[in-house]
Design a protein around this motif. Structure first.
Motif, PDB file in Angstrom:
ATOM      1  N   ALA A 191      14.536  -2.916   9.873  1.00  0.00           N
ATOM      2  CA  ALA A 191      16.178  -3.387   9.867  1.00  0.00           C
ATOM      3  C   ALA A 191      16.683  -3.134   8.013  1.00  0.00           C
ATOM      4  N   GLU A 192      16.270  -2.628   6.829  1.00  0.00           N
ATOM      5  CA  GLU A 192      16.483  -1.889   6.073  1.00  0.00           C
ATOM      6  C   GLU A 192      17.109  -0.368   6.307  1.00  0.00           C
ATOM      7  N   GLY A 193      16.632   0.153   7.145  1.00  0.00           N
ATOM      8  CA  GLY A 193      17.092   1.475   7.234  1.00  0.00           C
ATOM      9  C   GLY A 193      16.415   2.669   7.330  1.00  0.00           C
ATOM     10  N   LEU A 194      14.949   2.857   6.853  1.00  0.00           N
ATOM     11  CA  LEU A 194      13.450   2.813   6.019  1.00  0.00           C
ATOM     12  C   LEU A 194      13.031   3.599   6.706  1.00  0.00           C
ATOM     13  N   PRO A 195      12.790   5.071   6.631  1.00  0.00           N
ATOM     14  CA  PRO A 195      11.439   5.574   7.377  1.00  0.00           C
ATOM     15  C   PRO A 195      10.968   5.534   7.248  1.00  0.00           C
ATOM     16  N   PHE A 196       9.654   5.287   7.999  1.00  0.00           N
ATOM     17  CA  PHE A 196       8.211   4.968   7.674  1.00  0.00           C
ATOM     18  C   PHE A 196       7.387   5.864   7.984  1.00  0.00           C
ATOM     19  N   VAL A 197       5.861   5.814   7.907  1.00  0.00           N
ATOM     20  CA  VAL A 197       4.812   6.311   8.315  1.00  0.00           C
ATOM     21  C   VAL A 197       3.343   5.752   8.099  1.00  0.00           C
ATOM     22  N   VAL A 198       3.132   5.231   9.284  1.00  0.00           N
ATOM     23  CA  VAL A 198       1.689   4.271   9.792  1.00  0.00           C
ATOM     24  C   VAL A 198       0.408   6.268   9.483  1.00  0.00           C
ATOM     25  N   LEU A 199      -0.273   5.470   8.201  1.00  0.00           N
ATOM     26  CA  LEU A 199      -1.235   6.476   8.064  1.00  0.00           C
ATOM     27  C   LEU A 199      -2.817   6.012   8.548  1.00  0.00           C
ATOM     28  N   GLY A 200      -2.796   5.007   8.795  1.00  0.00           N
ATOM     29  CA  GLY A 200      -4.229   4.390   9.248  1.00  0.00           C
ATOM     30  C   GLY A 200      -3.987   2.399   9.989  1.00  0.00           C
ATOM     31  N   ALA A 201      -4.794   1.861  10.324  1.00  0.00           N
ATOM     32  CA  ALA A 201      -5.104   0.341  10.910  1.00  0.00           C
ATOM     33  C   ALA A 201      -3.764  -0.292  10.483  1.00  0.00           C
TER      34      ALA A 201
ATOM     35  N   HIS B 229      15.143   9.937   1.672  1.00  0.00           N
ATOM     36  CA  HIS B 229      13.694  10.725   2.129  1.00  0.00           C
ATOM     37  C   HIS B 229      12.641  11.059   2.980  1.00  0.00           C
ATOM     38  N   VAL B 230      12.250  12.164   3.213  1.00  0.00           N
ATOM     39  CA  VAL B 230      11.750  12.944   4.193  1.00  0.00           C
ATOM     40  C   VAL B 230      10.191  12.918   4.044  1.00  0.00           C
ATOM     41  N   TRP B 231       9.385  12.286   4.690  1.00  0.00           N
ATOM     42  CA  TRP B 231       7.681  12.626   4.190  1.00  0.00           C
ATOM     43  C   TRP B 231       7.471  13.846   4.621  1.00  0.00           C
ATOM     44  N   TYR B 232       6.539  14.145   3.844  1.00  0.00           N
ATOM     45  CA  TYR B 232       6.531  15.852   3.034  1.00  0.00           C
ATOM     46  C   TYR B 232       5.141  15.594   3.628  1.00  0.00           C
ATOM     47  N   ALA B 233       4.090  16.302   4.646  1.00  0.00           N
ATOM     48  CA  ALA B 233       3.038  16.073   5.182  1.00  0.00           C
ATOM     49  C   ALA B 233       2.275  16.651   4.053  1.00  0.00           C
TER      50      ALA B 233
ATOM     51  N   TRP C 280       6.562  10.822   0.028  1.00  0.00           N
ATOM     52  CA  TRP C 280       8.293  11.407   0.253  1.00  0.00           C
ATOM     53  C   TRP C 280       8.606  11.962  -0.377  1.00  0.00           C
ATOM     54  N   MET C 281      10.023  12.712  -0.166  1.00  0.00           N
ATOM     55  CA  MET C 281      10.782  13.663  -0.842  1.00  0.00           C
ATOM     56  C   MET C 281      12.238  13.337  -0.687  1.00  0.00           C
ATOM     57  N   ASP C 282      12.778  13.232  -1.532  1.00  0.00           N
ATOM     58  CA  ASP C 282      14.179  13.035  -1.525  1.00  0.00           C
ATOM     59  C   ASP C 282      15.167  14.461  -1.669  1.00  0.00           C
ATOM     60  N   TYR C 283      15.844  14.423  -0.735  1.00  0.00           N
ATOM     61  CA  TYR C 283      16.235  15.636   0.228  1.00  0.00           C
ATOM     62  C   TYR C 283      17.490  15.553   0.153  1.00  0.00           C
TER      63      TYR C 283
ATOM     64  N   GLU D  52      11.140  22.240  -2.828  1.00  0.00           N
ATOM     65  CA  GLU D  52      11.152  21.979  -4.226  1.00  0.00           C
ATOM     66  C   GLU D  52      11.455  22.925  -5.138  1.00  0.00           C
ATOM     67  N   THR D  53      11.494  23.441  -4.845  1.00  0.00           N
ATOM     68  CA  THR D  53      11.857  25.191  -5.807  1.00  0.00           C
ATOM     69  C   THR D  53      11.967  25.756  -5.920  1.00  0.00           C
TER      70      THR D  53
END
Length: 238
Positions: A37-47, A58-62, A67-70, A124-125
């Motif tokens: 609803a807020e237009g934010l990415p998400f990642v489910v890490l477990g139950a 922000h992008v998820w850096y596995a 999360w990294m702000d690219y 990042e570098t």
């Protein structure tokens, strides 16, 4: 309980489930819906575990699990930085875009302002050359001093520090200290010396380096470039 599919990035309730489907709690579903609803990415890490991006940029850096702000995208082809939030407005987007943080973008701009080369290690570098005389060695993955360029720059700086014009008084005093004034007077007084050279030496208010070279005085006094440099430096100090 709900089931979440990582490949489809959505919650499902069906009999034929994807191979990577896992059961998730109602709380995870609720937080995921709020993120959408807020237009934010998400990642489910477990139950019972879900992580939501702090912002749409922000992008998820596995690899580092964060999360990294690219904020920018960098193209090695064009050498340009493209704000991530404005990519949709570009009509010709380079194909080699690489997401980079705001810190990397600042590092790139600072390197360019100082005339230094740089290499983007990752998003990042950024690795900036120690000086303009250093080149990036792909094999060693390190900055290596370009000896020829360093020597050329040193010579240029040295020449820039040597004055190219001094007053006639300063020139005579420098020649006197170097025990060369009598030699110059002898060359000027010689019958073979052009009259124009005699007039210039007697009535000029200043002595220019190019005149010394062109007049033949430098050759007559058997001076090399370094010796002439020292004379002008000495003259300028008097």
């Amino acid at each position: 309980m709900w089931t979440y599919s990582q490949s489809e990035n959505k919650f499902v309730q069906k009999t034929e489930l994807p191979a990577d489907a896992v059961n998730v709690s109602d709380e995870v579903v609720a937080r995921a819906h709020a993120a959408v609803a807020e237009g934010l990415p998400f990642v489910v890490l477990g139950a019972d575990d879900i992580t939501v991006a702090p912002s749409p940029a922000h992008v998820w850096y596995a690899d580092t699990q964060r999360w990294m702000d690219y904020a920018y995208q960098y193209s090695d082809t064009t050498g340009g930085l493209y704000p991530t939030s404005m990519l949709a407005s570009y009509t010709d987007v380079p194909k080699d875009l690489m997401p980079v943080t705001e810190g990397v973008a600042l590092g790139i701009n600072e390197a360019r302002a100082q005339g230094l080369a740089f290499v983007i290690v990752d998003g990042e570098t950024v690795d900036v050359a120690p000086s303009s005389e250093h080149d990036w060695d792909m094999d060693q993955r390190a900055w290596v001093l370009n000896t020829a360029r360093a020597e050329a720059r040193a010579d240029a700086l040295k020449k820039a520090s040597v004055p190219t014009v001094v007053s006639i008084k300063q020139a005579r005093l420098a020649l006197l200290q170097a025990d060369l004034l009598d030699d110059v007077d002898a060359v000027i007084a010689a019958a073979a010396t052009p009259r124009s050279l005699k007039i210039e030496w007697e009535y000029a208010s200043e002595v220019r380096r190019e005149w010394v070279e062109a007049s033949g005085l430098m050759t007559a006094l058997k001076l090399d470039n370094e010796a002439l440099d020292r004379l002008f430096v000495l003259a300028a100090s008097l």
